[in-house]
Design a protein around this motif. Structure first.
Motif, PDB file in Angstrom:
ATOM      1  N   MET A   1      22.042 -46.019 -10.216  1.00  0.00           N
ATOM      2  CA  MET A   1      20.807 -45.197  -9.496  1.00  0.00           C
ATOM      3  C   MET A   1      21.067 -44.331  -8.790  1.00  0.00           C
ATOM      4  O   MET A   1      22.093 -44.502  -8.244  1.00  0.00           O
ATOM      5  N   GLN A   2      20.506 -43.181  -8.758  1.00  0.00           N
ATOM      6  CA  GLN A   2      20.790 -42.077  -7.820  1.00  0.00           C
ATOM      7  C   GLN A   2      20.169 -42.196  -6.673  1.00  0.00           C
ATOM      8  O   GLN A   2      19.314 -42.694  -6.188  1.00  0.00           O
ATOM      9  N   ASN A   3      20.660 -41.460  -5.595  1.00  0.00           N
ATOM     10  CA  ASN A   3      20.230 -41.380  -4.361  1.00  0.00           C
ATOM     11  C   ASN A   3      19.436 -39.883  -4.094  1.00  0.00           C
ATOM     12  O   ASN A   3      19.540 -39.262  -4.795  1.00  0.00           O
ATOM     13  N   GLY A   4      18.816 -39.905  -3.055  1.00  0.00           N
ATOM     14  CA  GLY A   4      17.963 -38.651  -2.913  1.00  0.00           C
ATOM     15  C   GLY A   4      18.792 -37.339  -2.947  1.00  0.00           C
ATOM     16  O   GLY A   4      18.331 -36.288  -3.315  1.00  0.00           O
ATOM     17  N   THR A   5      20.099 -37.384  -2.151  1.00  0.00           N
ATOM     18  CA  THR A   5      20.898 -36.198  -2.322  1.00  0.00           C
ATOM     19  C   THR A   5      21.217 -35.812  -3.740  1.00  0.00           C
ATOM     20  O   THR A   5      21.088 -34.603  -4.341  1.00  0.00           O
ATOM     21  N   ASP A   6      21.391 -36.860  -4.614  1.00  0.00           N
ATOM     22  CA  ASP A   6      21.933 -36.343  -6.106  1.00  0.00           C
ATOM     23  C   ASP A   6      20.784 -35.863  -6.784  1.00  0.00           C
ATOM     24  O   ASP A   6      20.938 -35.105  -7.541  1.00  0.00           O
ATOM     25  N   LEU A   7      19.601 -36.376  -6.477  1.00  0.00           N
ATOM     26  CA  LEU A   7      18.476 -35.844  -7.142  1.00  0.00           C
ATOM     27  C   LEU A   7      18.002 -34.507  -6.988  1.00  0.00           C
ATOM     28  O   LEU A   7      17.678 -33.718  -7.699  1.00  0.00           O
ATOM     29  N   TYR A   8      18.404 -33.779  -5.506  1.00  0.00           N
ATOM     30  CA  TYR A   8      18.005 -32.690  -5.538  1.00  0.00           C
ATOM     31  C   TYR A   8      19.211 -31.696  -6.171  1.00  0.00           C
ATOM     32  O   TYR A   8      19.250 -30.498  -5.818  1.00  0.00           O
ATOM     33  N   ALA A   9      20.248 -32.431  -6.597  1.00  0.00           N
ATOM     34  CA  ALA A   9      21.493 -31.471  -7.047  1.00  0.00           C
ATOM     35  C   ALA A   9      21.185 -31.165  -8.541  1.00  0.00           C
ATOM     36  O   ALA A   9      21.760 -30.419  -8.955  1.00  0.00           O
ATOM     37  N   LEU A  10      20.009 -31.851  -9.009  1.00  0.00           N
ATOM     38  CA  LEU A  10      19.889 -31.775 -10.552  1.00  0.00           C
ATOM     39  C   LEU A  10      19.238 -30.186 -10.733  1.00  0.00           C
ATOM     40  O   LEU A  10      18.110 -29.999 -10.119  1.00  0.00           O
ATOM     41  N   ASP A  11      19.613 -29.626 -11.701  1.00  0.00           N
ATOM     42  CA  ASP A  11      19.037 -28.507 -12.117  1.00  0.00           C
ATOM     43  C   ASP A  11      17.675 -28.632 -12.871  1.00  0.00           C
ATOM     44  O   ASP A  11      17.593 -29.423 -14.133  1.00  0.00           O
ATOM     45  N   ILE A  12      16.620 -28.322 -12.287  1.00  0.00           N
ATOM     46  CA  ILE A  12      15.127 -28.393 -12.971  1.00  0.00           C
ATOM     47  C   ILE A  12      14.661 -26.899 -13.392  1.00  0.00           C
ATOM     48  O   ILE A  12      13.314 -26.994 -13.956  1.00  0.00           O
ATOM     49  N   ASN A  13      15.533 -26.133 -13.944  1.00  0.00           N
ATOM     50  CA  ASN A  13      15.042 -24.841 -14.161  1.00  0.00           C
ATOM     51  C   ASN A  13      14.250 -24.837 -15.570  1.00  0.00           C
ATOM     52  O   ASN A  13      13.556 -23.997 -15.900  1.00  0.00           O
ATOM     53  N   ARG A  14      14.722 -25.804 -16.387  1.00  0.00           N
ATOM     54  CA  ARG A  14      14.179 -25.946 -17.653  1.00  0.00           C
ATOM     55  C   ARG A  14      13.530 -27.304 -17.719  1.00  0.00           C
ATOM     56  O   ARG A  14      12.934 -27.631 -19.111  1.00  0.00           O
ATOM     57  N   ALA A  15      13.035 -27.814 -16.715  1.00  0.00           N
ATOM     58  CA  ALA A  15      12.218 -28.907 -16.817  1.00  0.00           C
ATOM     59  C   ALA A  15      10.981 -28.917 -17.310  1.00  0.00           C
ATOM     60  O   ALA A  15      10.294 -27.783 -17.104  1.00  0.00           O
ATOM     61  N   ALA A  16      10.373 -29.603 -18.279  1.00  0.00           N
ATOM     62  CA  ALA A  16       9.120 -29.584 -18.972  1.00  0.00           C
ATOM     63  C   ALA A  16       7.892 -30.225 -18.145  1.00  0.00           C
ATOM     64  O   ALA A  16       7.742 -31.445 -18.084  1.00  0.00           O
ATOM     65  N   PHE A  17       7.196 -29.353 -17.202  1.00  0.00           N
ATOM     66  CA  PHE A  17       6.256 -30.263 -16.348  1.00  0.00           C
ATOM     67  C   PHE A  17       5.002 -30.309 -17.119  1.00  0.00           C
ATOM     68  O   PHE A  17       4.700 -29.749 -17.925  1.00  0.00           O
ATOM     69  N   VAL A  18       4.254 -31.729 -16.837  1.00  0.00           N
ATOM     70  CA  VAL A  18       3.112 -31.967 -17.483  1.00  0.00           C
ATOM     71  C   VAL A  18       2.099 -32.311 -16.123  1.00  0.00           C
ATOM     72  O   VAL A  18       2.450 -32.931 -15.227  1.00  0.00           O
ATOM     73  N   GLN A  19       0.947 -31.814 -16.630  1.00  0.00           N
ATOM     74  CA  GLN A  19      -0.241 -32.058 -15.635  1.00  0.00           C
ATOM     75  C   GLN A  19      -0.899 -33.408 -15.637  1.00  0.00           C
ATOM     76  O   GLN A  19      -1.167 -33.959 -16.942  1.00  0.00           O
ATOM     77  N   ALA A  20      -1.236 -34.048 -14.797  1.00  0.00           N
ATOM     78  CA  ALA A  20      -2.327 -35.087 -14.782  1.00  0.00           C
ATOM     79  C   ALA A  20      -3.378 -35.008 -13.768  1.00  0.00           C
ATOM     80  O   ALA A  20      -2.919 -34.693 -12.780  1.00  0.00           O
ATOM     81  N   CYS A  21      -4.451 -34.705 -14.174  1.00  0.00           N
ATOM     82  CA  CYS A  21      -5.823 -34.708 -13.045  1.00  0.00           C
ATOM     83  C   CYS A  21      -6.529 -35.901 -12.641  1.00  0.00           C
ATOM     84  O   CYS A  21      -6.866 -36.441 -13.743  1.00  0.00           O
ATOM     85  N   GLY A  22      -6.829 -35.876 -11.457  1.00  0.00           N
ATOM     86  CA  GLY A  22      -7.854 -37.086 -11.057  1.00  0.00           C
ATOM     87  C   GLY A  22      -9.525 -36.327 -11.386  1.00  0.00           C
ATOM     88  O   GLY A  22     -10.374 -37.116 -11.206  1.00  0.00           O
TER      89      GLY A  22
END
Length: 74
Positions: A1-22
């Protein structure tokens, strides 16, 4: 499992974000992207320049956020 510091080291430049609306998406939506095996980035469509928050799958679950609502698999 990753910790919070590790999560922010990940590159998200090519991440595919999906929307969900309420409600109407004209008011802004939550966006979610898988950024690793046990890592997620959560953004806000009203603030596209803001850095997304990052969570593990366990943290998303604890917050009641289900990736399936976004059409994403855990």
């Amino acid at each position: 499992m990753q910790n919070g510091t590790d999560l922010y080291a990940l590159d998200i430049n090519r991440a595919a974000f999906v929307q969900a609306c309420g409600g109407p998406c004209s008011e802004g939506c939550v966006t979610l992207a898988r950024i690793g095996e046990d890592a997620w980035a959560l953004g806000d469509s009203k603030r596209p320049n803001a850095q997304p928050l990052r969570f593990t799958t366990e943290e998303l679950d604890a917050a009641g956020i289900d990736p399936a609502r976004f059409g994403l698999n855990v």
